[in-house]
Design a protein around this motif. Structure first.
Motif, PDB file in Angstrom:
ATOM      1  N   ALA A  54       0.822  -1.208   0.000  1.00 18.38           N
ATOM      2  CA  ALA A  54       0.000   0.000   0.000  1.00 18.38           C
ATOM      3  C   ALA A  54       0.858   1.262   0.000  1.00 18.38           C
ATOM      4  O   ALA A  54       0.553   2.244  -0.692  1.00 18.38           O
ATOM      5  N   GLU A  59      -2.210   2.349  -3.048  1.00 25.27           N
ATOM      6  CA  GLU A  59      -3.513   1.710  -2.925  1.00 25.27           C
ATOM      7  C   GLU A  59      -3.303   0.332  -2.306  1.00 25.27           C
ATOM      8  O   GLU A  59      -2.222  -0.256  -2.417  1.00 25.27           O
ATOM      9  N   THR A  60      -4.324  -0.181  -1.636  1.00 29.39           N
ATOM     10  CA  THR A  60      -4.175  -1.474  -0.975  1.00 29.39           C
ATOM     11  C   THR A  60      -4.097  -2.585  -2.018  1.00 29.39           C
ATOM     12  O   THR A  60      -4.481  -2.419  -3.183  1.00 29.39           O
ATOM     13  N   GLY A  62      -5.911  -5.268  -2.130  1.00 28.34           N
ATOM     14  CA  GLY A  62      -7.261  -5.592  -2.576  1.00 28.34           C
ATOM     15  C   GLY A  62      -7.795  -4.607  -3.588  1.00 28.34           C
ATOM     16  O   GLY A  62      -8.414  -4.992  -4.593  1.00 28.34           O
ATOM     17  N   SER A  63      -7.565  -3.314  -3.369  1.00 31.82           N
ATOM     18  CA  SER A  63      -8.020  -2.286  -4.294  1.00 31.82           C
ATOM     19  C   SER A  63      -7.313  -2.413  -5.640  1.00 31.82           C
ATOM     20  O   SER A  63      -7.928  -2.251  -6.706  1.00 31.82           O
ATOM     21  N   TYR A  64      -6.007  -2.694  -5.592  1.00 36.11           N
ATOM     22  CA  TYR A  64      -5.252  -2.847  -6.831  1.00 36.11           C
ATOM     23  C   TYR A  64      -5.776  -4.031  -7.646  1.00 36.11           C
ATOM     24  O   TYR A  64      -6.007  -3.910  -8.857  1.00 36.11           O
ATOM     25  N   GLN A  66      -8.707  -5.477  -7.539  1.00 35.26           N
ATOM     26  CA  GLN A  66     -10.040  -5.188  -8.051  1.00 35.26           C
ATOM     27  C   GLN A  66      -9.974  -4.243  -9.242  1.00 35.26           C
ATOM     28  O   GLN A  66     -10.672  -4.442 -10.256  1.00 35.26           O
ATOM     29  N   ARG A  67      -9.134  -3.221  -9.150  1.00 35.07           N
ATOM     30  CA  ARG A  67      -8.995  -2.283 -10.269  1.00 35.07           C
ATOM     31  C   ARG A  67      -8.479  -2.985 -11.507  1.00 35.07           C
ATOM     32  O   ARG A  67      -8.991  -2.786 -12.616  1.00 35.07           O
ATOM     33  N   ALA A 103     -19.805  -4.111  -9.628  1.00 32.97           N
ATOM     34  CA  ALA A 103     -18.492  -3.473  -9.527  1.00 32.97           C
ATOM     35  C   ALA A 103     -18.169  -2.671 -10.782  1.00 32.97           C
ATOM     36  O   ALA A 103     -17.597  -1.574 -10.712  1.00 32.97           O
ATOM     37  N   LYS A 107     -17.543   1.518 -11.119  1.00 28.78           N
ATOM     38  CA  LYS A 107     -16.288   2.118 -11.595  1.00 28.78           C
ATOM     39  C   LYS A 107     -16.470   2.919 -12.884  1.00 28.78           C
ATOM     40  O   LYS A 107     -15.933   4.018 -13.020  1.00 28.78           O
TER      41      LYS A 107
END
Length: 326
Positions: A54, A59-60, A62-64, A66-67, A103, A107
Protein backbone atom coordinates in the motif's frame (compact mmCIF):
# COMPACT_ATOMS: atom_id res chain seq x y z
CA UNK A 1 30.61 -7.82 8.18
CA UNK A 2 27.77 -7.06 5.78
CA UNK A 3 27.57 -3.75 3.96
CA UNK A 4 24.32 -1.84 4.26
CA UNK A 5 22.90 -1.07 0.78
CA UNK A 6 22.48 2.54 -0.24
CA UNK A 7 19.02 4.09 -0.20
CA UNK A 8 18.98 4.07 -4.00
CA UNK A 9 19.91 0.39 -4.17
CA UNK A 10 17.30 -0.46 -1.56
CA UNK A 11 14.57 1.33 -3.51
CA UNK A 12 15.64 -0.45 -6.69
CA UNK A 13 15.31 -3.80 -4.93
CA UNK A 14 11.86 -2.86 -3.63
CA UNK A 15 10.80 -1.90 -7.17
CA UNK A 16 12.00 -5.23 -8.56
CA UNK A 17 10.07 -7.18 -5.95
CA UNK A 18 6.85 -5.20 -6.29
CA UNK A 19 7.02 -5.49 -10.09
CA UNK A 20 7.16 -9.27 -9.76
CA UNK A 21 3.93 -9.14 -7.76
CA UNK A 22 2.25 -6.87 -10.33
CA UNK A 23 3.31 -9.22 -13.13
CA UNK A 24 1.99 -12.22 -11.21
CA UNK A 25 -1.37 -10.56 -10.56
CA UNK A 26 -1.86 -9.78 -14.25
CA UNK A 27 -0.90 -13.34 -15.24
CA UNK A 28 -3.31 -14.88 -12.70
CA UNK A 29 -6.12 -12.33 -12.75
CA UNK A 30 -8.73 -15.08 -13.19
CA UNK A 31 -7.67 -16.85 -10.00
CA UNK A 32 -7.97 -16.11 -6.27
CA UNK A 33 -5.00 -14.02 -5.15
CA UNK A 34 -3.58 -15.05 -1.80
CA UNK A 35 -1.71 -12.29 0.05
CA UNK A 36 0.65 -14.72 1.73
CA UNK A 37 1.66 -16.22 -1.61
CA UNK A 38 2.18 -12.77 -3.12
CA UNK A 39 4.36 -11.84 -0.13
CA UNK A 40 6.47 -14.93 -0.83
CA UNK A 41 6.81 -13.95 -4.50
CA UNK A 42 8.10 -10.55 -3.39
CA UNK A 43 10.24 -12.10 -0.65
CA UNK A 44 8.71 -9.75 1.91
CA UNK A 45 7.42 -10.59 5.38
CA UNK A 46 3.88 -11.92 5.19
CA UNK A 47 3.01 -9.87 8.25
CA UNK A 48 4.18 -6.57 6.73
CA UNK A 49 3.50 -7.18 3.02
CA UNK A 50 0.09 -5.48 2.82
CA UNK A 51 1.47 -2.35 4.47
CA UNK A 52 4.53 -2.32 2.19
CA UNK A 53 2.41 -2.79 -0.94
CA UNK A 54 0.00 0.00 0.00
CA UNK A 55 2.83 2.41 0.81
CA UNK A 56 4.62 1.67 -2.46
CA UNK A 57 1.61 1.60 -4.80
CA UNK A 58 -0.63 4.18 -3.14
CA UNK A 59 -3.51 1.71 -2.92
CA UNK A 60 -4.18 -1.47 -0.98
CA UNK A 61 -3.53 -4.89 -2.46
CA UNK A 62 -7.26 -5.59 -2.58
CA UNK A 63 -8.02 -2.29 -4.29
CA UNK A 64 -5.25 -2.85 -6.83
CA UNK A 65 -6.43 -6.37 -7.69
CA UNK A 66 -10.04 -5.19 -8.05
CA UNK A 67 -8.99 -2.28 -10.27
CA UNK A 68 -6.89 -4.52 -12.51
CA UNK A 69 -9.72 -7.05 -12.83
CA UNK A 70 -12.16 -4.35 -13.91
CA UNK A 71 -9.68 -2.71 -16.28
CA UNK A 72 -8.86 -6.03 -17.92
CA UNK A 73 -12.57 -6.80 -18.22
CA UNK A 74 -13.18 -3.41 -19.85
CA UNK A 75 -10.45 -4.12 -22.41
CA UNK A 76 -11.85 -7.58 -23.16
CA UNK A 77 -15.31 -6.15 -23.70
CA UNK A 78 -13.91 -3.43 -25.98
CA UNK A 79 -11.90 -5.86 -28.11
CA UNK A 80 -14.93 -7.23 -29.91
CA UNK A 81 -14.90 -10.61 -28.19
CA UNK A 82 -17.92 -12.83 -28.67
CA UNK A 83 -17.75 -14.07 -25.10
CA UNK A 84 -20.70 -13.36 -22.84
CA UNK A 85 -20.56 -10.89 -19.98
CA UNK A 86 -20.52 -13.83 -17.57
CA UNK A 87 -17.56 -15.37 -19.40
CA UNK A 88 -15.73 -12.04 -19.15
CA UNK A 89 -16.53 -11.88 -15.44
CA UNK A 90 -15.17 -15.38 -14.77
CA UNK A 91 -12.10 -14.77 -16.95
CA UNK A 92 -11.17 -11.76 -14.82
CA UNK A 93 -11.62 -13.33 -11.41
CA UNK A 94 -15.22 -12.49 -10.48
CA UNK A 95 -17.28 -15.25 -8.93
CA UNK A 96 -20.61 -14.22 -10.47
CA UNK A 97 -22.06 -12.04 -13.19
CA UNK A 98 -24.04 -10.05 -10.63
CA UNK A 99 -20.97 -9.12 -8.57
CA UNK A 100 -19.13 -8.19 -11.74
CA UNK A 101 -21.95 -6.01 -13.06
CA UNK A 102 -22.23 -4.11 -9.76
CA UNK A 103 -18.49 -3.47 -9.53
CA UNK A 104 -18.25 -2.52 -13.21
CA UNK A 105 -21.07 0.01 -13.05
CA UNK A 106 -19.63 1.51 -9.87
CA UNK A 107 -16.29 2.12 -11.59
CA UNK A 108 -17.29 2.99 -15.17
CA UNK A 109 -20.82 4.33 -14.69
CA UNK A 110 -22.49 1.89 -17.08
CA UNK A 111 -23.23 -1.79 -17.46
CA UNK A 112 -20.69 -4.13 -19.11
CA UNK A 113 -23.04 -4.56 -22.10
CA UNK A 114 -23.41 -0.81 -22.54
CA UNK A 115 -19.63 -0.40 -22.36
CA UNK A 116 -19.14 -2.95 -25.12
CA UNK A 117 -21.88 -1.42 -27.31
CA UNK A 118 -20.42 2.08 -26.96
CA UNK A 119 -16.88 1.04 -27.95
CA UNK A 120 -17.01 2.45 -31.54
CA UNK A 121 -18.13 5.87 -30.30
CA UNK A 122 -15.54 5.86 -27.52
CA UNK A 123 -12.71 4.96 -29.94
CA UNK A 124 -13.84 7.66 -32.35
CA UNK A 125 -13.75 10.25 -29.57
CA UNK A 126 -10.30 9.09 -28.48
CA UNK A 127 -8.98 9.25 -32.04
CA UNK A 128 -10.36 12.77 -32.51
CA UNK A 129 -8.62 13.86 -29.32
CA UNK A 130 -5.16 12.79 -30.52
CA UNK A 131 -2.95 15.83 -30.87
CA UNK A 132 -5.18 18.13 -28.87
CA UNK A 133 -3.22 20.03 -26.19
CA UNK A 134 -3.73 18.54 -22.73
CA UNK A 135 -0.97 20.15 -20.71
CA UNK A 136 0.88 16.98 -19.79
CA UNK A 137 -0.32 15.17 -22.95
CA UNK A 138 -1.77 12.44 -20.78
CA UNK A 139 -4.17 11.31 -23.51
CA UNK A 140 -1.39 10.56 -25.98
CA UNK A 141 -0.05 7.02 -25.44
CA UNK A 142 2.92 7.32 -27.78
CA UNK A 143 5.64 4.81 -27.07
CA UNK A 144 8.74 6.45 -28.44
CA UNK A 145 12.40 5.74 -28.96
CA UNK A 146 15.23 7.53 -30.69
CA UNK A 147 18.78 7.00 -31.85
CA UNK A 148 20.90 5.94 -28.88
CA UNK A 149 23.90 7.68 -30.39
CA UNK A 150 22.09 10.96 -31.06
CA UNK A 151 22.22 13.96 -28.74
CA UNK A 152 19.99 17.01 -28.76
CA UNK A 153 16.42 18.02 -29.41
CA UNK A 154 13.84 16.13 -31.40
CA UNK A 155 15.34 12.69 -30.94
CA UNK A 156 12.31 11.22 -29.26
CA UNK A 157 9.54 12.94 -31.20
CA UNK A 158 7.83 14.31 -28.13
CA UNK A 159 5.20 16.47 -29.78
CA UNK A 160 1.63 15.22 -29.72
CA UNK A 161 1.20 15.39 -33.48
CA UNK A 162 -2.18 15.78 -35.14
CA UNK A 163 -4.93 13.34 -35.90
CA UNK A 164 -5.25 11.94 -39.41
CA UNK A 165 -8.52 10.33 -40.54
CA UNK A 166 -8.32 6.56 -40.47
CA UNK A 167 -8.96 6.24 -44.21
CA UNK A 168 -5.62 7.98 -44.83
CA UNK A 169 -3.72 5.20 -43.06
CA UNK A 170 -2.85 1.96 -44.82
CA UNK A 171 -0.56 -0.57 -43.20
CA UNK A 172 0.27 -4.10 -44.26
CA UNK A 173 -0.54 -6.49 -41.43
CA UNK A 174 1.01 -9.95 -41.21
CA UNK A 175 -0.23 -12.77 -38.99
CA UNK A 176 2.88 -14.55 -37.76
CA UNK A 177 4.14 -16.64 -34.87
CA UNK A 178 6.72 -14.89 -32.71
CA UNK A 179 9.09 -16.79 -30.42
CA UNK A 180 9.38 -16.14 -26.72
CA UNK A 181 11.86 -13.42 -25.85
CA UNK A 182 13.86 -13.10 -22.63
CA UNK A 183 14.20 -9.42 -21.84
CA UNK A 184 15.67 -7.17 -19.20
CA UNK A 185 13.31 -4.35 -18.34
CA UNK A 186 12.78 -1.24 -16.29
CA UNK A 187 9.28 -0.06 -15.45
CA UNK A 188 7.84 3.43 -15.55
CA UNK A 189 4.56 4.09 -13.74
CA UNK A 190 2.81 7.31 -14.68
CA UNK A 191 1.39 9.18 -17.69
CA UNK A 192 2.36 8.02 -21.15
CA UNK A 193 3.70 10.54 -23.66
CA UNK A 194 6.93 12.57 -23.43
CA UNK A 195 7.94 10.87 -20.16
CA UNK A 196 8.47 7.61 -22.04
CA UNK A 197 10.94 9.17 -24.47
CA UNK A 198 12.82 10.73 -21.59
CA UNK A 199 12.82 7.36 -19.81
CA UNK A 200 14.50 5.65 -22.77
CA UNK A 201 16.95 8.50 -23.27
CA UNK A 202 17.98 9.15 -19.67
CA UNK A 203 17.75 5.68 -18.11
CA UNK A 204 17.61 2.90 -20.69
CA UNK A 205 20.05 4.03 -23.40
CA UNK A 206 23.01 4.63 -21.04
CA UNK A 207 22.30 1.32 -19.28
CA UNK A 208 22.22 -0.55 -22.60
CA UNK A 209 25.56 0.82 -23.70
CA UNK A 210 27.23 0.18 -20.35
CA UNK A 211 26.13 -3.46 -20.63
CA UNK A 212 27.07 -3.96 -24.30
CA UNK A 213 23.43 -4.21 -25.43
CA UNK A 214 23.35 -1.30 -27.86
CA UNK A 215 22.53 -3.51 -30.88
CA UNK A 216 19.86 -5.67 -29.26
CA UNK A 217 16.16 -5.84 -30.10
CA UNK A 218 14.02 -3.59 -27.91
CA UNK A 219 10.38 -3.76 -26.89
CA UNK A 220 8.13 -1.01 -25.57
CA UNK A 221 5.13 -2.33 -23.65
CA UNK A 222 2.32 -0.07 -22.54
CA UNK A 223 0.10 -2.29 -20.41
CA UNK A 224 -2.75 0.10 -19.76
CA UNK A 225 -5.29 2.14 -21.68
CA UNK A 226 -5.19 5.73 -20.33
CA UNK A 227 -8.91 6.07 -21.06
CA UNK A 228 -9.56 3.25 -18.58
CA UNK A 229 -6.65 3.29 -16.12
CA UNK A 230 -5.87 6.46 -14.12
CA UNK A 231 -2.96 8.08 -15.93
CA UNK A 232 -0.77 8.11 -12.81
CA UNK A 233 -1.20 4.31 -12.57
CA UNK A 234 -0.33 3.44 -16.18
CA UNK A 235 2.53 0.96 -16.52
CA UNK A 236 5.18 0.96 -19.24
CA UNK A 237 8.10 -1.48 -19.56
CA UNK A 238 11.20 -0.54 -21.56
CA UNK A 239 12.64 -3.93 -22.53
CA UNK A 240 15.88 -5.12 -24.12
CA UNK A 241 16.40 -8.68 -25.32
CA UNK A 242 19.18 -10.40 -23.36
CA UNK A 243 20.94 -13.79 -23.52
CA UNK A 244 20.16 -16.63 -21.13
CA UNK A 245 23.28 -15.97 -19.02
CA UNK A 246 22.43 -12.31 -18.40
CA UNK A 247 22.13 -11.44 -14.69
CA UNK A 248 19.93 -8.46 -13.75
CA UNK A 249 20.83 -5.94 -11.10
CA UNK A 250 19.85 -2.57 -9.74
CA UNK A 251 16.44 -1.44 -10.99
CA UNK A 252 16.59 -3.93 -13.86
CA UNK A 253 14.74 -7.24 -13.73
CA UNK A 254 14.07 -9.94 -16.32
CA UNK A 255 10.92 -11.45 -17.72
CA UNK A 256 9.91 -13.62 -20.68
CA UNK A 257 7.61 -12.13 -23.28
CA UNK A 258 5.22 -14.87 -24.42
CA UNK A 259 5.46 -16.13 -27.95
CA UNK A 260 2.57 -17.15 -30.16
CA UNK A 261 0.42 -15.67 -32.87
CA UNK A 262 0.58 -11.91 -33.41
CA UNK A 263 -0.72 -9.39 -35.89
CA UNK A 264 2.39 -7.44 -36.89
CA UNK A 265 2.35 -4.14 -38.77
CA UNK A 266 5.50 -2.31 -39.82
CA UNK A 267 5.44 1.38 -38.87
CA UNK A 268 7.75 4.00 -40.36
CA UNK A 269 7.26 7.70 -39.80
CA UNK A 270 7.35 10.46 -37.23
CA UNK A 271 6.87 9.13 -33.72
CA UNK A 272 3.80 11.29 -33.20
CA UNK A 273 2.10 9.11 -35.83
CA UNK A 274 2.30 6.01 -33.65
CA UNK A 275 -0.95 6.78 -31.85
CA UNK A 276 -2.75 7.05 -35.19
CA UNK A 277 -1.31 3.68 -36.26
CA UNK A 278 -2.43 1.99 -33.04
CA UNK A 279 -5.90 3.51 -33.38
CA UNK A 280 -6.24 2.35 -36.99
CA UNK A 281 -5.20 -1.19 -36.09
CA UNK A 282 -7.60 -1.51 -33.18
CA UNK A 283 -10.53 0.46 -34.64
CA UNK A 284 -10.38 -0.39 -38.35
CA UNK A 285 -8.27 -3.46 -39.01
CA UNK A 286 -9.07 -5.67 -36.02
CA UNK A 287 -12.89 -5.71 -36.34
CA UNK A 288 -12.65 -6.76 -40.01
CA UNK A 289 -9.88 -9.33 -39.53
CA UNK A 290 -11.86 -12.18 -38.04
CA UNK A 291 -9.52 -12.06 -35.05
CA UNK A 292 -9.54 -10.56 -31.58
CA UNK A 293 -6.91 -9.55 -29.03
CA UNK A 294 -6.04 -11.96 -26.27
CA UNK A 295 -4.58 -11.23 -22.84
CA UNK A 296 -0.90 -11.16 -23.81
CA UNK A 297 0.64 -7.68 -23.92
CA UNK A 298 0.81 -5.59 -27.08
CA UNK A 299 4.19 -4.03 -27.81
CA UNK A 300 6.39 -2.16 -30.22
CA UNK A 301 9.49 -4.05 -31.35
CA UNK A 302 12.50 -2.34 -32.89
CA UNK A 303 16.25 -2.48 -33.35
CA UNK A 304 18.07 -0.02 -31.12
CA UNK A 305 20.77 0.47 -33.76
CA UNK A 306 18.48 1.22 -36.72
CA UNK A 307 15.13 2.40 -35.30
CA UNK A 308 15.78 6.10 -35.80
CA UNK A 309 16.82 7.66 -39.12
CA UNK A 310 18.83 10.78 -38.35
CA UNK A 311 18.41 12.13 -41.92
CA UNK A 312 14.62 11.94 -42.07
CA UNK A 313 13.69 11.96 -38.38
CA UNK A 314 11.63 8.84 -38.96
CA UNK A 315 11.17 6.00 -36.50
CA UNK A 316 10.74 2.36 -37.56
CA UNK A 317 9.19 -0.40 -35.51
CA UNK A 318 6.85 -3.36 -35.64
CA UNK A 319 3.53 -2.90 -33.88
CA UNK A 320 2.67 -6.30 -32.45
CA UNK A 321 -0.82 -7.27 -31.24
CA UNK A 322 -1.48 -10.77 -29.81
CA UNK A 323 -4.47 -12.34 -31.54
CA UNK A 324 -6.74 -15.36 -31.47
CA UNK A 325 -9.81 -16.42 -33.41
CA UNK A 326 -13.19 -14.90 -32.60
Amino acid sequence: MTTKPSAQAARAEYARRINRVLNYIDAHIDQPLDGAHLADIANFSRFHFHRIFAAWMGETLGSYAQRRRLEKAALRLACGSHETVLETALATGFQSGEAFARAFKLKFGCTPSAWRDSTPQRLKAQAAAIGQPTGGQESNPDQVFGNLHQEGEGVFGESGGSYRPMDEIAMEVRIIDLPKARVAYQRLIGPYGPAIGEFWRAAIAPWMHSNGLGDQTCYGIGYDDPSITPVDKCRYDACVEVPAHFVAGGQVDTQVLPGGRYAVAAFKGKTEGLANAWTWLTREWMPSSGLQCDDRPCFERFSAATAFDVRTGEFSCDICIPVRAL
